[in-house]
Design a protein around this motif. Structure first.
Motif, PDB file in Angstrom:
ATOM      1  N   ILE A  67       0.839  -1.201   0.000  1.00 40.19           N
ATOM      2  CA  ILE A  67       0.000   0.000   0.000  1.00 40.19           C
ATOM      3  C   ILE A  67       0.872   1.247   0.000  1.00 40.19           C
ATOM      4  N   GLU A  68       1.961   1.199   0.770  1.00 44.86           N
ATOM      5  CA  GLU A  68       2.851   2.362   0.813  1.00 44.86           C
ATOM      6  C   GLU A  68       3.513   2.596  -0.544  1.00 44.86           C
ATOM      7  N   ALA A  69       3.869   1.519  -1.245  1.00 45.92           N
ATOM      8  CA  ALA A  69       4.468   1.675  -2.578  1.00 45.92           C
ATOM      9  C   ALA A  69       3.483   2.354  -3.523  1.00 45.92           C
ATOM     10  N   ARG A  70       2.213   1.953  -3.456  1.00 52.13           N
ATOM     11  CA  ARG A  70       1.184   2.617  -4.273  1.00 52.13           C
ATOM     12  C   ARG A  70       1.073   4.092  -3.908  1.00 52.13           C
ATOM     13  N   ASP A  71       1.074   4.376  -2.607  1.00 52.11           N
ATOM     14  CA  ASP A  71       0.943   5.768  -2.160  1.00 52.11           C
ATOM     15  C   ASP A  71       2.157   6.593  -2.556  1.00 52.11           C
ATOM     16  N   GLN A  72       3.342   5.966  -2.551  1.00 55.93           N
ATOM     17  CA  GLN A  72       4.551   6.675  -2.967  1.00 55.93           C
ATOM     18  C   GLN A  72       4.479   7.066  -4.440  1.00 55.93           C
ATOM     19  N   LEU A  73       3.955   6.165  -5.272  1.00 50.02           N
ATOM     20  CA  LEU A  73       3.798   6.491  -6.691  1.00 50.02           C
ATOM     21  C   LEU A  73       2.804   7.635  -6.859  1.00 50.02           C
ATOM     22  N   SER A  74       1.720   7.607  -6.087  1.00 49.56           N
ATOM     23  CA  SER A  74       0.731   8.696  -6.145  1.00 49.56           C
ATOM     24  C   SER A  74       1.361  10.021  -5.734  1.00 49.56           C
ATOM     25  N   LYS A  75       2.201   9.991  -4.697  1.00 53.58           N
ATOM     26  CA  LYS A  75       2.852  11.217  -4.236  1.00 53.58           C
ATOM     27  C   LYS A  75       3.831  11.760  -5.276  1.00 53.58           C
ATOM     28  N   LEU A  76       4.537  10.848  -5.944  1.00 49.14           N
ATOM     29  CA  LEU A  76       5.471  11.286  -6.985  1.00 49.14           C
ATOM     30  C   LEU A  76       4.729  11.996  -8.114  1.00 49.14           C
ATOM     31  N   ILE A  77       3.596  11.459  -8.489  1.00 44.72           N
ATOM     32  CA  ILE A  77       2.815  12.061  -9.573  1.00 44.72           C
ATOM     33  C   ILE A  77       2.131  13.337  -9.106  1.00 44.72           C
ATOM     34  N   ASP A  78       1.524  13.289  -7.914  1.00 44.31           N
ATOM     35  CA  ASP A  78       0.930  14.475  -7.272  1.00 44.31           C
ATOM     36  C   ASP A  78       0.029  15.265  -8.225  1.00 44.31           C
ATOM     37  N   ARG A  79      -0.864  14.542  -8.918  1.00 42.42           N
ATOM     38  CA  ARG A  79      -1.857  15.139  -9.809  1.00 42.42           C
ATOM     39  C   ARG A  79      -1.251  15.845 -11.029  1.00 42.42           C
ATOM     40  N   LYS A  80       0.038  15.632 -11.266  1.00 37.29           N
ATOM     41  CA  LYS A  80       0.670  16.199 -12.471  1.00 37.29           C
ATOM     42  C   LYS A  80       0.344  15.322 -13.686  1.00 37.29           C
ATOM     43  N   GLN A  81       0.507  15.891 -14.856  1.00 34.87           N
ATOM     44  CA  GLN A  81       0.288  15.153 -16.093  1.00 34.87           C
ATOM     45  C   GLN A  81       1.432  14.161 -16.314  1.00 34.87           C
ATOM     46  N   VAL A  82       1.096  12.982 -16.828  1.00 32.88           N
ATOM     47  CA  VAL A  82       2.072  11.914 -17.055  1.00 32.88           C
ATOM     48  C   VAL A  82       2.060  11.527 -18.526  1.00 32.88           C
ATOM     49  N   ARG A  83       3.230  11.196 -19.031  1.00 32.33           N
ATOM     50  CA  ARG A  83       3.363  10.735 -20.411  1.00 32.33           C
ATOM     51  C   ARG A  83       4.143   9.419 -20.398  1.00 32.33           C
ATOM     52  N   CYS A  84       3.727   8.447 -21.208  1.00 28.54           N
ATOM     53  CA  CYS A  84       4.390   7.142 -21.249  1.00 28.54           C
ATOM     54  C   CYS A  84       4.835   6.780 -22.662  1.00 28.54           C
ATOM     55  N   ASP A  85       6.068   6.333 -22.805  1.00 26.82           N
ATOM     56  CA  ASP A  85       6.516   5.715 -24.045  1.00 26.82           C
ATOM     57  C   ASP A  85       6.040   4.266 -24.016  1.00 26.82           C
ATOM     58  N   ASP A  86       5.279   3.884 -25.008  1.00 23.87           N
ATOM     59  CA  ASP A  86       4.687   2.545 -25.070  1.00 23.87           C
ATOM     60  C   ASP A  86       5.702   1.569 -25.671  1.00 23.87           C
ATOM     61  N   LEU A  87       6.149   0.596 -24.847  1.00 31.71           N
ATOM     62  CA  LEU A  87       7.134  -0.382 -25.313  1.00 31.71           C
ATOM     63  C   LEU A  87       6.488  -1.665 -25.826  1.00 31.71           C
ATOM     64  N   GLY A  88       5.172  -1.698 -25.831  1.00 37.38           N
ATOM     65  CA  GLY A  88       4.487  -2.872 -26.358  1.00 37.38           C
ATOM     66  C   GLY A  88       3.693  -3.616 -25.302  1.00 37.38           C
ATOM     67  N   VAL A  89       3.156  -4.755 -25.703  1.00 44.66           N
ATOM     68  CA  VAL A  89       2.287  -5.546 -24.839  1.00 44.66           C
ATOM     69  C   VAL A  89       3.074  -6.151 -23.685  1.00 44.66           C
ATOM     70  N   ASP A  90       2.484  -6.134 -22.495  1.00 45.24           N
ATOM     71  CA  ASP A  90       3.074  -6.789 -21.332  1.00 45.24           C
ATOM     72  C   ASP A  90       3.056  -8.295 -21.583  1.00 45.24           C
ATOM     73  N   PRO A  91       4.215  -8.962 -21.571  1.00 49.81           N
ATOM     74  CA  PRO A  91       4.232 -10.400 -21.880  1.00 49.81           C
ATOM     75  C   PRO A  91       3.476 -11.250 -20.875  1.00 49.81           C
ATOM     76  N   THR A  92       3.265 -10.743 -19.655  1.00 52.16           N
ATOM     77  CA  THR A  92       2.542 -11.535 -18.647  1.00 52.16           C
ATOM     78  C   THR A  92       1.045 -11.275 -18.649  1.00 52.16           C
ATOM     79  N   TYR A  93       0.607 -10.216 -19.326  1.00 47.11           N
ATOM     80  CA  TYR A  93      -0.827  -9.891 -19.343  1.00 47.11           C
ATOM     81  C   TYR A  93      -1.109  -9.028 -20.565  1.00 47.11           C
TER      82      TYR A  93
END
Length: 253
Positions: A67-93
């Motif tokens: 839960i803390e790891a999830r909250d840490q990611l939320s704090k890092l983002i802090d409602r800012k805009q995020v952009r992702c480079d798409d590397l393709g399909v996740d091989p596990t899902y």
């Protein structure tokens, strides 16, 4: 001249990423998964505790590190805009994508930031793994998970109770007690995550590691779970299939 233009175009197609998302508000699913619009990304190159993982802190007390790891990611983002480079399909899902995700305008990826804060591990096997130096500094400085004792998230997800113990507070003379704490018989349910997961040999017939049970399943009451999931998508992404005795969610509970 045409041949030269063709060669340049071919080289650019190799160097450039397959695609890049538009900057958007991110919905954090867990410490390594976020959603941009209708696309779900798993952060590239890191192993992060899932919501139901437990760890031990520097005082030998149990804490909900997933839960803390999830909250840490939320704090890092802090409602800012995020952009992702798409590397393709996740091989596990297959319904999820692998992404190099950054806060709009920043150069350091969210993956690297989580490693620096001690809430993610490098998963690249080569000696030149991108995040190994950051992981080593976090370990030496006892940041995040490293201040206590834990098992690698991938070991927890696999139910591998004899995996290596990591962190500054792992006492060899208390190994049995530590493992019992990290893998309790009655794993507490995280808030809002009421799907039960059970490791099962028979699930391997369908290429899975376990079976998940919804509240609408006849098998749900009284089932002693090994894992908790917040959504069917999360359960499926971690290699669990739905129990066959479940009614369809659309038919109610």
């Amino acid at each position: 001249m045409r041949l030269r233009i063709f060669l340049v175009a071919a080289l650019l197609s190799i160097v450039l990423p397959a695609s890049q998302s538009s900057a958007a508000t991110a919905m954090v699913r867990d410490g390594s998964t976020l959603q941009l619009g209708n696309i779900t990304f798993r952060l590239d190159g890191v192993d992060v505790p899932t919501i139901d993982q437990l760890c031990i802190d520097e005082h030998a007390d149990v804490w909900t590190c997933g839960i803390e790891a999830r909250d840490q990611l939320s704090k890092l983002i802090d409602r800012k805009q995020v952009r992702c480079d798409d590397l393709g399909v996740d091989p596990t899902y297959k319904k999820r994508r692998i992404g190099v995700c950054k806060i709009e305008g920043e150069t350091t990826s969210l993956s690297e930031l989580l490693v620096q804060k001690g809430f993610a591990l490098n998963i690249e096997a080569s000696a030149s793994g991108r995040f190994k130096p950051d992981e080593a500094r976090a370990r030496d400085d006892r940041q995040g998970l490293w201040k206590g004792c834990f098992v690698a998230p991938r070991e927890f997800r696999a139910g591998k109770q004899d995996g290596p113990l990591l962190g500054a507070a792992c006492r060899p003379d208390r190994e049995r007690e530590i493992r019992e704490t990290l893998f309790p018989e009655d794993l507490a349910m995280p808030a809002g995550c009421n799907i039960k997961g059970k490791y099962a040999v028979r699930a391997r017939v369908t290429g899975n590691v376990g079976i998940y049970h919804l509240q609408a399943c006849r098998s749900y009451p009284g089932l002693k779970q090994d894992r908790w999931f917040c959504s069917e998508e999360q359960a499926q992404a971690e290699g669990f299939r739905r129990a066959y005795n479940c009614r369809s969610p659309s038919k109610g509970k």
